[in-house]
Write a protein that holds these residues in place. Structure first.
Motif, mmCIF file in Angstrom:
data_model
loop_
_atom_site.group_PDB
_atom_site.id
_atom_site.type_symbol
_atom_site.label_atom_id
_atom_site.label_comp_id
_atom_site.label_asym_id
_atom_site.label_seq_id
_atom_site.Cartn_x
_atom_site.Cartn_y
_atom_site.Cartn_z
ATOM 1 N N ALA A 134 0.822 -1.204 0.000
ATOM 2 C CA ALA A 134 0.000 0.000 0.000
ATOM 3 C C ALA A 134 0.858 1.257 0.000
ATOM 4 C CB ALA A 134 -0.934 -0.012 1.210
ATOM 5 N N LEU A 135 1.952 1.248 0.768
ATOM 6 C CA LEU A 135 2.829 2.418 0.821
ATOM 7 C C LEU A 135 3.540 2.649 -0.507
ATOM 8 C CD1 LEU A 135 4.452 2.004 4.359
ATOM 9 C CD2 LEU A 135 2.605 3.540 3.688
ATOM 10 N N VAL A 136 4.008 1.575 -1.142
ATOM 11 C CA VAL A 136 4.674 1.726 -2.435
ATOM 12 C C VAL A 136 3.678 2.194 -3.492
ATOM 13 C CG1 VAL A 136 5.843 0.483 -4.301
ATOM 14 C CG2 VAL A 136 6.559 0.132 -1.940
ATOM 15 N N ALA A 137 2.443 1.718 -3.431
ATOM 16 C CA ALA A 137 1.426 2.183 -4.373
ATOM 17 C C ALA A 137 1.196 3.684 -4.214
ATOM 18 C CB ALA A 137 0.120 1.419 -4.170
ATOM 19 N N GLU A 138 1.154 4.158 -2.971
ATOM 20 C CA GLU A 138 1.018 5.597 -2.731
ATOM 21 C C GLU A 138 2.183 6.358 -3.346
ATOM 22 O OE1 GLU A 138 0.530 6.635 1.338
ATOM 23 O OE2 GLU A 138 -1.099 5.212 1.682
ATOM 24 N N ARG A 139 3.382 5.850 -3.129
ATOM 25 C CA ARG A 139 4.568 6.523 -3.652
ATOM 26 C C ARG A 139 4.566 6.502 -5.189
ATOM 27 N NH1 ARG A 139 8.415 6.405 0.686
ATOM 28 N NH2 ARG A 139 10.065 7.056 -0.755
ATOM 29 N N ALA A 140 4.056 5.430 -5.770
ATOM 30 C CA ALA A 140 3.960 5.351 -7.229
ATOM 31 C C ALA A 140 3.056 6.461 -7.755
ATOM 32 C CB ALA A 140 3.442 3.982 -7.657
ATOM 33 N N HIS A 141 1.918 6.667 -7.097
ATOM 34 C CA HIS A 141 1.001 7.736 -7.500
ATOM 35 C C HIS A 141 1.654 9.108 -7.340
ATOM 36 C CE1 HIS A 141 -2.565 5.466 -8.443
ATOM 37 N NE2 HIS A 141 -2.512 4.812 -7.291
ATOM 38 N N GLU A 142 2.576 9.226 -6.391
ATOM 39 C CA GLU A 142 3.274 10.497 -6.162
ATOM 40 C C GLU A 142 4.434 10.705 -7.141
ATOM 41 O OE1 GLU A 142 4.433 10.126 -2.109
ATOM 42 O OE2 GLU A 142 2.393 10.317 -1.331
ATOM 43 N N GLY A 143 4.683 9.717 -7.991
ATOM 44 C CA GLY A 143 5.712 9.870 -9.011
ATOM 45 C C GLY A 143 7.034 9.199 -8.714
ATOM 46 N N ALA A 144 7.083 8.313 -7.709
ATOM 47 C CA ALA A 144 8.338 7.634 -7.375
ATOM 48 C C ALA A 144 8.872 6.867 -8.576
ATOM 49 C CB ALA A 144 8.130 6.680 -6.202
ATOM 50 N N ALA A 145 10.177 6.821 -8.671
ATOM 51 C CA ALA A 145 10.826 6.153 -9.801
ATOM 52 C C ALA A 145 10.906 4.648 -9.576
ATOM 53 C CB ALA A 145 12.234 6.720 -9.994
ATOM 54 N N GLU A 146 11.095 3.926 -10.670
ATOM 55 C CA GLU A 146 11.323 2.489 -10.589
ATOM 56 C C GLU A 146 12.546 2.211 -9.717
ATOM 57 O OE1 GLU A 146 10.951 -0.653 -13.904
ATOM 58 O OE2 GLU A 146 13.017 0.046 -14.045
ATOM 59 N N GLY A 147 12.457 1.154 -8.919
ATOM 60 C CA GLY A 147 13.576 0.776 -8.072
ATOM 61 C C GLY A 147 13.378 1.093 -6.613
ATOM 62 N N LEU A 148 12.268 1.768 -6.260
ATOM 63 C CA LEU A 148 11.979 2.015 -4.850
ATOM 64 C C LEU A 148 11.687 0.686 -4.161
ATOM 65 C CD1 LEU A 148 11.218 3.857 -2.409
ATOM 66 C CD2 LEU A 148 8.877 3.852 -3.327
ATOM 67 N N VAL A 149 12.313 0.463 -2.997
ATOM 68 C CA VAL A 149 12.087 -0.739 -2.201
ATOM 69 C C VAL A 149 11.757 -0.297 -0.775
ATOM 70 C CG1 VAL A 149 13.024 -2.925 -1.366
ATOM 71 C CG2 VAL A 149 13.783 -2.009 -3.581
ATOM 72 N N LEU A 150 10.591 -0.679 -0.279
ATOM 73 C CA LEU A 150 10.229 -0.416 1.110
ATOM 74 C C LEU A 150 10.229 -1.737 1.869
ATOM 75 C CD1 LEU A 150 7.284 2.188 1.012
ATOM 76 C CD2 LEU A 150 9.749 2.580 1.211
ATOM 77 N N VAL A 151 10.992 -1.775 2.961
ATOM 78 C CA VAL A 151 11.118 -2.969 3.793
ATOM 79 C C VAL A 151 10.561 -2.641 5.175
ATOM 80 C CG1 VAL A 151 12.684 -4.761 4.625
ATOM 81 C CG2 VAL A 151 13.282 -3.438 2.587
ATOM 82 N N ALA A 152 9.690 -3.483 5.703
ATOM 83 C CA ALA A 152 9.146 -3.286 7.048
ATOM 84 C C ALA A 152 9.707 -4.352 7.978
ATOM 85 C CB ALA A 152 7.620 -3.363 7.036
ATOM 86 N N GLU A 153 10.329 -3.909 9.071
ATOM 87 C CA GLU A 153 10.792 -4.863 10.081
ATOM 88 C C GLU A 153 9.603 -5.575 10.725
ATOM 89 O OE1 GLU A 153 13.742 -5.759 10.265
ATOM 90 O OE2 GLU A 153 15.190 -4.243 10.889
ATOM 91 N N HIS A 154 8.466 -4.893 10.771
ATOM 92 C CA HIS A 154 7.239 -5.497 11.301
ATOM 93 C C HIS A 154 6.081 -5.004 10.453
ATOM 94 C CE1 HIS A 154 4.175 -6.022 14.818
ATOM 95 N NE2 HIS A 154 4.132 -7.031 13.966
ATOM 96 N N GLN A 155 5.504 -5.890 9.657
ATOM 97 C CA GLN A 155 4.345 -5.547 8.832
ATOM 98 C C GLN A 155 3.093 -5.984 9.573
ATOM 99 O OE1 GLN A 155 3.773 -5.486 4.178
ATOM 100 N NE2 GLN A 155 3.625 -7.576 4.900
#
Length: 290
Positions: free
Chosen positions: A61-82
């Motif tokens: 969900a967070l990466v999808a938000e960032r995609a809508h904000e224009g984030a570039a390919e290659g963004l990786v979000l890692v959660a220690e606790h999801q």
């Protein structure tokens, strides 16, 4: 959405952020090593930007938000606790803090849309390849679950996101690493620790990202020949092929037969009394051995 300080690196940028507070060292499990992630070989992780969050509801969900904000390919979000992870068909994916690798990658493929069904398959193949390199006897269950024996060690969720700059793919990956037998959610699940495979989570994250990036760029750039090689490699790693399967369809119909192959579109070929049927990942609820 996150706060932290970027660590410069020639190939892989890294940020350590925070959502929902800082978690303690749970059960003696160490956090991901930010210094080693930032210093990862740029040839392995070219252009990737890794952000580590202490906790997050859903990295997809967070990466999808960032995609809508224009984030570039290659963004990786890692959660220690999801805390609210999702799988296919909105199944939940929950793990104790620092017991797993839960992360999502933003891709912006330029390959034709009709070939996108290969994305979840190549992701499963890439994860299984990295786990085998770490000493686990990992196989892929079509389309993209990763198994140790008959038990699931990794799940994958791919979502298409329509953005102002074109369609993007959010690839979510969860790998059970240090969970104990008591912490596994269902009897059909397993962790690397329970299987007797000891790994460092930081090293494994780098290896999985490198494996995924290699498979993705080969698929993107290689044309039909690369697609054929990917299909052959995937088939060789797929535990589903050659077995009797039951395919549950959304209509309630059940298809039973022998899984005989993967077609050029990534569909599973099932031979049965009436002939042979090709089913796509988006058209099935479950595929189980008979």
């Amino acid at each position: 959405m996150s706060s932290g300080t970027s660590v410069p690196s020639p190939g892989c940028a890294l940020t350590r952020g925070r959502l929902a507070g800082v978690i303690s060292d749970d059960a003696g499990r160490p956090p991901l090593d930010a210094a080693r992630l930032a210093a990862a070989d740029p040839d392995l992780l070219p252009g990737l930007h890794v952000e580590v969050l202490d906790a997050a509801p859903s990295t997809n969900a967070l990466v999808a938000e960032r995609a809508h904000e224009g984030a570039a390919e290659g963004l990786v979000l890692v959660a220690e606790h999801q805390t609210a992870g999702r799988g296919r068909l909105d199944r939940t994916w929950e793990t104790p803090p620092r017991s797993a690798l839960t992360f999502s990658v933003l891709l912006r493929p330029t390959a034709p849309t009709h070939s996108w069904p290969w994305l979840p398959l190549l992701t499963g193949y890439a994860v299984a390849k990295a786990l085998r390199a770490a000493g686990a006897e990992a196989e892929v269950k079509w389309p993209n679950d990763v198994l140790l024996g008959q038990r699931k060690v990794s799940g994958i969720l791919l979502e298409r996101v329509e953005t102002a700059s074109g369609p993007a793919a959010v690839v979510g990956i969860g790998i059970n690493v240090g969970m104990t037998a008591d912490e596994l959610p269902v009897p059909e699940a397993v962790s690397l620790a329970v299987a007797g495979v000891e790994v460092d989570r930081t090293d494994l994250l780098v290896d999985v990202l490198a494996s995924l990036w290699e498979a993705y760029t080969t698929w993107q750039e290689g044309g039909d020949l690369a697609g054929m090689r990917l299909a052959e490699s995937y088939a060789a790693a797929c535990a589903t092929l050659g077995s009797e399967v039951r395919v549950d369809l959304p209509s309630g119909e059940v298809l039973t037969g022998t899984a005989t192959g993967i077609d050029p579109s990534g569909r599973l070929l099932v031979a049965h009394d009436g002939g042979r049927t090709a089913v796509s990942a988006g058209d099935v609820v479950h595929v189980r051995p008979v």
